[in-house]
Design a protein around this motif. Structure first.
Motif, PDB file in Angstrom:
ATOM      1  N   CYS A   2       7.742  -1.690  -0.376  1.00  0.00           N
ATOM      2  CA  CYS A   2       6.905  -2.223   0.706  1.00  0.00           C
ATOM      3  C   CYS A   2       7.737  -2.503   1.954  1.00  0.00           C
ATOM      4  CB  CYS A   2       6.201  -3.499   0.246  1.00  0.00           C
ATOM      5  SG  CYS A   2       4.781  -3.221  -0.831  1.00  0.00           S
ATOM      6  N   ASP A   3       8.942  -3.035   1.760  1.00  0.00           N
ATOM      7  CA  ASP A   3       9.819  -3.280   2.908  1.00  0.00           C
ATOM      8  C   ASP A   3      10.133  -1.978   3.642  1.00  0.00           C
ATOM      9  OD1 ASP A   3       9.932  -5.980   2.445  1.00  0.00           O
ATOM     10  OD2 ASP A   3      11.861  -5.949   1.436  1.00  0.00           O
ATOM     11  N   ILE A   4      10.310  -0.910   2.888  1.00  0.00           N
ATOM     12  CA  ILE A   4      10.652   0.386   3.484  1.00  0.00           C
ATOM     13  C   ILE A   4       9.545   0.850   4.439  1.00  0.00           C
ATOM     14  CG2 ILE A   4      11.020   2.845   2.981  1.00  0.00           C
ATOM     15  CD1 ILE A   4      13.398   1.242   2.167  1.00  0.00           C
ATOM     16  N   VAL A   5       8.278   0.626   4.030  1.00  0.00           N
ATOM     17  CA  VAL A   5       7.156   1.127   4.833  1.00  0.00           C
ATOM     18  C   VAL A   5       6.533   0.030   5.701  1.00  0.00           C
ATOM     19  CG1 VAL A   5       6.662   2.943   3.163  1.00  0.00           C
ATOM     20  CG2 VAL A   5       5.481   0.739   2.964  1.00  0.00           C
ATOM     21  N   ASP A   6       7.234  -1.112   5.810  1.00  0.00           N
ATOM     22  CA  ASP A   6       6.791  -2.217   6.675  1.00  0.00           C
ATOM     23  C   ASP A   6       5.469  -2.836   6.248  1.00  0.00           C
ATOM     24  OD1 ASP A   6       9.047  -1.974   8.286  1.00  0.00           O
ATOM     25  OD2 ASP A   6       8.088  -0.493   9.596  1.00  0.00           O
TER      26      ASP A   6
ATOM     27  N   ILE B 294       0.419  -9.063  -1.056  1.00  0.00           N
ATOM     28  CA  ILE B 294       0.565  -8.302   0.182  1.00  0.00           C
ATOM     29  C   ILE B 294      -0.445  -8.795   1.205  1.00  0.00           C
ATOM     30  CG2 ILE B 294       1.441  -6.217  -0.942  1.00  0.00           C
ATOM     31  CD1 ILE B 294      -1.403  -5.032  -0.469  1.00  0.00           C
ATOM     32  N   THR B 295      -0.106  -8.628   2.462  1.00  0.00           N
ATOM     33  CA  THR B 295      -1.021  -8.914   3.565  1.00  0.00           C
ATOM     34  C   THR B 295      -1.238  -7.627   4.342  1.00  0.00           C
ATOM     35  OG1 THR B 295      -0.225 -11.194   3.755  1.00  0.00           O
ATOM     36  CG2 THR B 295      -1.423 -10.283   5.635  1.00  0.00           C
ATOM     37  N   LEU B 296      -2.489  -7.202   4.407  1.00  0.00           N
ATOM     38  CA  LEU B 296      -2.846  -6.001   5.163  1.00  0.00           C
ATOM     39  C   LEU B 296      -3.516  -6.423   6.464  1.00  0.00           C
ATOM     40  CD1 LEU B 296      -4.291  -3.678   2.355  1.00  0.00           C
ATOM     41  CD2 LEU B 296      -1.962  -3.748   3.271  1.00  0.00           C
ATOM     42  N   ALA B 297      -3.109  -5.806   7.555  1.00  0.00           N
ATOM     43  CA  ALA B 297      -3.666  -6.139   8.870  1.00  0.00           C
ATOM     44  C   ALA B 297      -5.182  -5.999   8.854  1.00  0.00           C
ATOM     45  CB  ALA B 297      -3.057  -5.230   9.931  1.00  0.00           C
ATOM     46  N   ASN B 298      -5.859  -7.035   9.319  1.00  0.00           N
ATOM     47  CA  ASN B 298      -7.318  -7.066   9.429  1.00  0.00           C
ATOM     48  C   ASN B 298      -8.049  -7.038   8.087  1.00  0.00           C
ATOM     49  OD1 ASN B 298      -7.106  -6.902  12.318  1.00  0.00           O
ATOM     50  ND2 ASN B 298      -6.828  -4.687  12.121  1.00  0.00           N
TER      51      ASN B 298
ATOM     52  N   MET C 178      -1.631   3.386   0.919  1.00  0.00           N
ATOM     53  CA  MET C 178      -0.184   3.274   0.804  1.00  0.00           C
ATOM     54  C   MET C 178       0.212   2.454  -0.414  1.00  0.00           C
ATOM     55  SD  MET C 178       2.900   3.890   1.670  1.00  0.00           S
ATOM     56  CE  MET C 178       2.813   4.672   3.291  1.00  0.00           C
ATOM     57  N   VAL C 179      -0.477   1.344  -0.627  1.00  0.00           N
ATOM     58  CA  VAL C 179      -0.176   0.503  -1.785  1.00  0.00           C
ATOM     59  C   VAL C 179      -0.372   1.274  -3.079  1.00  0.00           C
ATOM     60  CG1 VAL C 179      -0.956  -1.504  -3.107  1.00  0.00           C
ATOM     61  CG2 VAL C 179      -0.609  -1.698  -0.642  1.00  0.00           C
ATOM     62  N   ASP C 180      -1.474   2.002  -3.179  1.00  0.00           N
ATOM     63  CA  ASP C 180      -1.716   2.785  -4.391  1.00  0.00           C
ATOM     64  C   ASP C 180      -0.621   3.830  -4.602  1.00  0.00           C
ATOM     65  OD1 ASP C 180      -3.990   1.464  -5.219  1.00  0.00           O
ATOM     66  OD2 ASP C 180      -5.360   2.788  -4.135  1.00  0.00           O
TER      67      ASP C 180
ATOM     68  N   PHE D 113      -0.607   7.952   5.321  1.00  0.00           N
ATOM     69  CA  PHE D 113      -1.881   7.408   4.861  1.00  0.00           C
ATOM     70  C   PHE D 113      -2.580   6.669   5.994  1.00  0.00           C
ATOM     71  CE2 PHE D 113       1.012   7.593   1.224  1.00  0.00           C
ATOM     72  CZ  PHE D 113       0.277   8.385   0.354  1.00  0.00           C
ATOM     73  N   SER D 114      -3.892   6.752   5.974  1.00  0.00           N
ATOM     74  CA  SER D 114      -4.667   6.155   7.059  1.00  0.00           C
ATOM     75  C   SER D 114      -4.935   4.668   6.842  1.00  0.00           C
ATOM     76  CB  SER D 114      -6.006   6.890   7.223  1.00  0.00           C
ATOM     77  OG  SER D 114      -6.747   6.860   6.006  1.00  0.00           O
TER      78      SER D 114
END
Length: 244
Positions: free
Chosen positions: A169-173, A193-197, A106-108, A100-101
């Protein structure tokens, strides 16, 4: 049962880790996002805080069938070596890690896996909490003890769904916290969750209307990390400080 050793805190070879209990007890029951739950195997106790007395009790003990009184007698066991469904979904998450981009996609995807595995409790037209409790009680009494493999649960409640989401979530960092607290309906578990940017988001696998809730939203007032503190006013700050 022959597979259980309550004195040594073992079930099918899974060792209960008291360190996890200490983490659960912090912040009125929040597991910090720094905790990696992808242990080879571990047991998660269900935590209960009496609102009147403040007493905290834990469902971490082995019970035989004749002593199981309700769904709250459950102790959740995470052991991919014994839990085939869990092992399969962990592999699915790992295989999709770079598919996923965006983190949102990814969360969905992970939420869809949680729903597929643990059912539609909390979703429109899904089972009620009474249905889920009755199903879980029946499973435990039928198997003869209260130690439940996570993905063996037929109708997952908030504690099952939030925990599975955290593991995936841990699996996919993905930076994810598993939070224990209160909602308007009582005891509850959800995720941040915290998503970069992009920042922090409240993710509730049992309530899609509240997923993607952000700091300052009126909807977060229904989530409390303590009986007296609104999650909407304090939880995101704790997450930003690394306290969750």
């Amino acid at each position: 049962c022959a597979l259980c050793d309550p004195d040594a805190w073992t079930f099918n070879g899974s060792q209960y880790d008291p360190f996890l209990t200490l983490l659960y007890a912090e912040r009125d029951g929040c597991i910090p996002s720094s905790v990696v739950t992808t242990y080879p195997k571990f047991i998660i106790p269900w935590r209960y805080k009496n609102k009147r007395t403040g007493e905290i009790t834990w469902k971490i003990f082995h019970l035989t069938a004749d002593k199981i009184t309700s769904a709250d007698s459950e102790t959740i066991v995470v052991n991919p070596a014994k839990d085939l469904r869990l092992r399969n979904v962990m592999k699915r998450a790992a295989d999709a890690k770079y598919s996923f981009s965006t983190g949102f996609q990814m969360v969905d995807y992970l939420l869809r896996i949680v729903r597929e595995v643990l059912g539609d409790y909390g979703l429109p037209g899904g089972p009620t909490s009474s249905d889920a409790d009755a199903s879980l009680f029946q499973q435990m009494t039928r198997q003869g003890h209260n130690l439940m493999l996570l993905c063996d649960v037929k109708i997952g409640l908030c504690r099952h769904k939030a925990l599975l989401f955290k593991i995936l979530c841990d699996i996919v960092d993905l930076d994810c916290a598993l939070v224990t607290g209160y909602s308007t309906a009582g005891r509850h578990q959800w995720n941040i969750i915290t998503l970069a940017n992009e920042g922090d988001y409240l993710i509730d696998p049992t309530s899609p209307h509240f997923t993607w809730t952000t700091k300052g939203s009126l909807r977060t007032r229904g989530y409390r990390v303590t009986a007296d503190t609104s999650f909407g006013h304090s939880g995101f700050t704790q997450k930003e400080r690394g306290e969750l």
